[in-house]
Design a protein around this motif. Sequence first.
Motif, PDB file in Angstrom:
ATOM      1  N   LEU A  65      11.081   6.034  -0.091  1.00  0.00           N
ATOM      2  CA  LEU A  65      10.225   6.479   1.009  1.00  0.00           C
ATOM      3  C   LEU A  65       8.525   6.236  -0.469  1.00  0.00           C
ATOM      4  N   CYS A  66       7.567   6.053   0.571  1.00  0.00           N
ATOM      5  CA  CYS A  66       6.290   5.957  -0.244  1.00  0.00           C
ATOM      6  C   CYS A  66       6.133   7.545   0.353  1.00  0.00           C
ATOM      7  N   GLN A  67       4.048   7.216  -0.881  1.00  0.00           N
ATOM      8  CA  GLN A  67       3.166   8.344  -0.206  1.00  0.00           C
ATOM      9  C   GLN A  67       2.447   7.816   0.296  1.00  0.00           C
ATOM     10  N   GLN A  68       2.424   8.893   1.890  1.00  0.00           N
ATOM     11  CA  GLN A  68       0.980   8.412   2.167  1.00  0.00           C
ATOM     12  C   GLN A  68      -0.419  10.014   2.598  1.00  0.00           C
ATOM     13  N   TYR A  69      -1.147   9.451   2.264  1.00  0.00           N
ATOM     14  CA  TYR A  69      -2.089  10.551   1.755  1.00  0.00           C
ATOM     15  C   TYR A  69      -3.220  10.324   3.794  1.00  0.00           C
ATOM     16  N   ARG A  81      -1.844   4.414   1.982  1.00  0.00           N
ATOM     17  CA  ARG A  81      -0.759   4.314   1.133  1.00  0.00           C
ATOM     18  C   ARG A  81      -0.249   3.599   0.053  1.00  0.00           C
ATOM     19  N   PRO A  82      -0.636   3.792  -1.030  1.00  0.00           N
ATOM     20  CA  PRO A  82      -0.705   2.590  -1.984  1.00  0.00           C
ATOM     21  C   PRO A  82      -0.547   2.080  -1.984  1.00  0.00           C
ATOM     22  N   LYS A  83      -0.915   0.676  -2.621  1.00  0.00           N
ATOM     23  CA  LYS A  83      -0.975  -1.026  -2.598  1.00  0.00           C
ATOM     24  C   LYS A  83       0.143  -1.101  -3.787  1.00  0.00           C
TER      25      LYS A  83
END
Length: 146
Positions: A65-69, A81-83
């Motif tokens: 899971l990745c953070q998406q702002y 999304r953070p690189k």
Amino acid sequence: MRLTYVLAILLVAVVAQAKQPKHYQSGKLLKMDSVKCGTDEKNGKTLAGEMIGTDSSHMKTREMLCQQYVLETDNVVYTIRPKDDKHPVLLPIGEKAQFRVDKDKIVLRVEDLDDKEREYQVVSMVPKDSANTTANSSRPSKTESK
């Protein structure tokens, strides 16, 4: 005379090397979601198990899971999304953030957090007016639901 030419060339070189100041845009972090962004596969094999023959070829897979702002500006709503997937920093939602677009990424900083610049990849860009109309059109009105 030569000294004047050397100083003039040196001055031109220094002015040419001077960088433009970084101009930041301002936006507000609206929300953060966790989205699927791949899988993590772990092999159950060990060297000792390979030698003895007791290891199975079972692969453990887990969804990552990745953070998406969502970053809202005056004109555009960005989804980013953070690189750095290994060490993402949680950003404060509802806070103002300054950012600049640098080639294919957004460099973002939040003053209240630690004022560090972090790189984010742009997932989507939507004009602010169309983002509001699509959100309103997806909700059924009171007359449609009857």
